[in-house]
Design a protein around this motif. Structure first.
Motif, PDB file in Angstrom:
ATOM      1  N   LYS A  82      -4.030   4.559  -2.481  1.00 20.17           N
ATOM      2  CA  LYS A  82      -3.271   3.720  -1.560  1.00 20.17           C
ATOM      3  C   LYS A  82      -2.976   2.339  -2.110  1.00 20.17           C
ATOM      4  O   LYS A  82      -2.053   1.672  -1.667  1.00 20.17           O
ATOM      5  CB  LYS A  82      -3.985   3.605  -0.217  1.00 20.17           C
ATOM      6  N   THR A 109       0.855  -1.186   0.000  1.00 21.07           N
ATOM      7  CA  THR A 109       0.000   0.000   0.000  1.00 21.07           C
ATOM      8  C   THR A 109       0.887   1.230   0.000  1.00 21.07           C
ATOM      9  O   THR A 109       2.056   1.174   0.377  1.00 21.07           O
ATOM     10  CB  THR A 109      -0.954   0.035   1.209  1.00 21.07           C
ATOM     11  N   ARG A 158       1.257   5.592   0.801  1.00 19.54           N
ATOM     12  CA  ARG A 158       0.755   6.761   1.526  1.00 19.54           C
ATOM     13  C   ARG A 158       1.822   7.840   1.496  1.00 19.54           C
ATOM     14  O   ARG A 158       2.998   7.564   1.284  1.00 19.54           O
ATOM     15  CB  ARG A 158       0.395   6.415   2.961  1.00 19.54           C
ATOM     16  N   THR A 159       1.384   9.070   1.704  1.00 24.89           N
ATOM     17  CA  THR A 159       2.348  10.168   1.798  1.00 24.89           C
ATOM     18  C   THR A 159       2.788  10.304   3.248  1.00 24.89           C
ATOM     19  O   THR A 159       2.064   9.924   4.167  1.00 24.89           O
ATOM     20  CB  THR A 159       1.738  11.500   1.328  1.00 24.89           C
TER      21      THR A 159
END
Length: 77
Positions: free
Chosen positions: A75, A59, A61-62
């Motif tokens: 994601k 996955t 994410r920032t």
């Protein structure tokens, strides 16, 4: 030539178990027209984690403070 700009995006991997994910290809280069509509997909990256089952699910994410008003991140892709 017309006007242009360049943005570099750095992706760091974090793995919580034994096998680290890898990206293929390692580097991506994309071009985006200034005429592109909002919501246009810019690039889809591919990472593979050799762990099995849920441990092998990748996955994205920032990092906190690393978001953008101009780009969103899926994601799962």
């Amino acid at each position: 030539g017309g006007l242009s700009s360049t943005a570099y995006v750095r992706v760091s991997l974090q793995d919580i178990n034994d096998n680290r994910p890898t990206f293929y290809p390692v580097n991506y280069a994309v071009s985006l027209s200034s005429q592109s509509a909002p919501g246009t997909s810019v690039v889809r990256v591919t990472a593979h984690d050799p762990d099995s089952g849920e441990n092998g699910k990748v996955t994205y994410r920032t990092v906190p403070g690393g978001g953008s008003n101009f780009f969103t991140l899926n994601k799962d892709t």
